[in-house]
Design a protein around this motif. Structure first.
Motif, mmCIF file in Angstrom:
data_model
loop_
_atom_site.group_PDB
_atom_site.id
_atom_site.type_symbol
_atom_site.label_atom_id
_atom_site.label_comp_id
_atom_site.label_asym_id
_atom_site.label_seq_id
_atom_site.Cartn_x
_atom_site.Cartn_y
_atom_site.Cartn_z
ATOM 1 N N LYS A 139 -3.864 5.644 -4.576
ATOM 2 C CA LYS A 139 -3.174 6.118 -5.785
ATOM 3 C C LYS A 139 -2.003 7.038 -5.448
ATOM 4 O O LYS A 139 -1.035 7.104 -6.188
ATOM 5 N N LYS A 140 -2.099 7.787 -4.336
ATOM 6 C CA LYS A 140 -1.032 8.738 -4.009
ATOM 7 C C LYS A 140 -0.176 8.298 -2.827
ATOM 8 O O LYS A 140 0.674 9.051 -2.354
ATOM 9 N N LEU A 141 -0.380 7.047 -2.371
ATOM 10 C CA LEU A 141 0.296 6.556 -1.168
ATOM 11 C C LEU A 141 1.818 6.650 -1.260
ATOM 12 O O LEU A 141 2.492 6.949 -0.281
ATOM 13 N N ILE A 177 6.200 -3.365 -4.398
ATOM 14 C CA ILE A 177 5.282 -3.229 -3.268
ATOM 15 C C ILE A 177 3.908 -2.858 -3.796
ATOM 16 O O ILE A 177 3.787 -2.064 -4.719
ATOM 17 N N ALA A 178 2.884 -3.482 -3.217
ATOM 18 C CA ALA A 178 1.501 -3.174 -3.584
ATOM 19 C C ALA A 178 0.661 -3.113 -2.319
ATOM 20 O O ALA A 178 1.006 -3.716 -1.303
ATOM 21 N N VAL A 179 -0.429 -2.362 -2.398
ATOM 22 C CA VAL A 179 -1.316 -2.210 -1.232
ATOM 23 C C VAL A 179 -2.721 -2.633 -1.615
ATOM 24 O O VAL A 179 -3.247 -2.224 -2.650
ATOM 25 N N GLU A 180 -3.292 -3.501 -0.780
ATOM 26 C CA GLU A 180 -4.701 -3.882 -0.935
ATOM 27 C C GLU A 180 -5.389 -3.416 0.341
ATOM 28 O O GLU A 180 -5.024 -3.840 1.426
ATOM 29 N N SER A 181 -6.355 -2.509 0.211
ATOM 30 C CA SER A 181 -6.936 -1.934 1.419
ATOM 31 C C SER A 181 -8.396 -1.565 1.222
ATOM 32 O O SER A 181 -8.813 -1.193 0.134
ATOM 33 N N VAL A 189 -0.237 -4.995 2.945
ATOM 34 C CA VAL A 189 0.895 -4.530 2.148
ATOM 35 C C VAL A 189 1.633 -5.771 1.666
ATOM 36 O O VAL A 189 2.002 -6.625 2.474
ATOM 37 N N VAL A 190 1.811 -5.886 0.358
ATOM 38 C CA VAL A 190 2.426 -7.080 -0.226
ATOM 39 C C VAL A 190 3.728 -6.698 -0.924
ATOM 40 O O VAL A 190 3.743 -5.851 -1.820
ATOM 41 N N MET A 191 4.825 -7.350 -0.500
ATOM 42 C CA MET A 191 6.139 -7.104 -1.108
ATOM 43 C C MET A 191 6.665 -8.369 -1.773
ATOM 44 O O MET A 191 6.646 -9.438 -1.161
#
Length: 198
Positions: A139-141, A177-181, A189-191
């Motif tokens: 959330k704070k990345l 940009i989105a992050v799935e982790s 990391v998806v752009m």
């Protein structure tokens, strides 16, 4: 450092001075980039490029860094050109930051880059087998000065500005940009970059 007359202790001092100076340069560069973004003076020069070649440039520049950590840096380009009208220098900067981050926070395994064309643009993914990011940290990345995953307790240096700057640049290039982790499993990391509307 190049002197042949220094004692071991003096060489250690010189090493510390150099490392500190390098960190300061990175910090100043980050602040200058932020100033350019916030004042609207960050120049974007778009032209059609083949994304495959751009990614190859980034991979070549970071291969040694990955090798030094015993990691595999994997990229298998598609056979067909993947054309996007964008600012190549800024895209190199974005990808270098994201791939370099993946290498930095991955202790073993792989960092893999993939790219595919979509009807309305291009999708680039960077996948690693690193320490992962908890749901709370995700959330704070992209907040300025945020450093996640307890890295303050490690030897990994950083200002916490890299991902914020990266996100601003991606948005300037009509991207998201989105992050799935998953913590302790890895990060994707998806752009998405959209084609320009004519």
């Amino acid at each position: 450092q190049e002197s042949e007359t220094l004692s071991k202790e003096e060489i250690r001092f010189a090493d510390t001075i150099r490392e500190s100076a390098e960190r300061l340069v990175l910090l100043v560069n980050d602040f200058l980039e932020i100033a350019r973004i916030q004042s609207g003076k960050l120049k974007i020069e778009e032209k059609p490029i083949d994304i495959r070649k751009t990614i190859e440039t980034v991979v070549m520049s970071l291969t040694e860094e990955a090798k030094d950590k015993g990691l595999q840096l994997i990229y298998t380009p598609s056979l067909k050109p993947q054309i996007l009208a964008t600012d190549e220098n800024r895209l190199v900067q974005i990808l270098t930051n994201i791939v370099s981050n993946s290498i930095k926070y991955t202790q073993s395994g792989t960092v893999e880059i993939s790219c595919e064309s979509e009807r309305n643009g291009i999708v680039i993914r960077v996948k690693d087998t690193g320490m992962g990011i908890s749901a709370e940290d995700q959330k704070k990345l992209f907040a300025p000065f945020a450093r996640v995953g307890g890295v303050e307790k490690t030897t990994t240096t950083g200002t916490g500005l890299g991902m914020w700057i990266t996100k601003q640049m991606i948005e300037l290039l009509r991207g998201t940009i989105a992050v799935e982790s998953i913590k302790e499993v890895g990060t994707h990391v998806v752009m998405h970059f959209k084609h320009a509307k004519h």
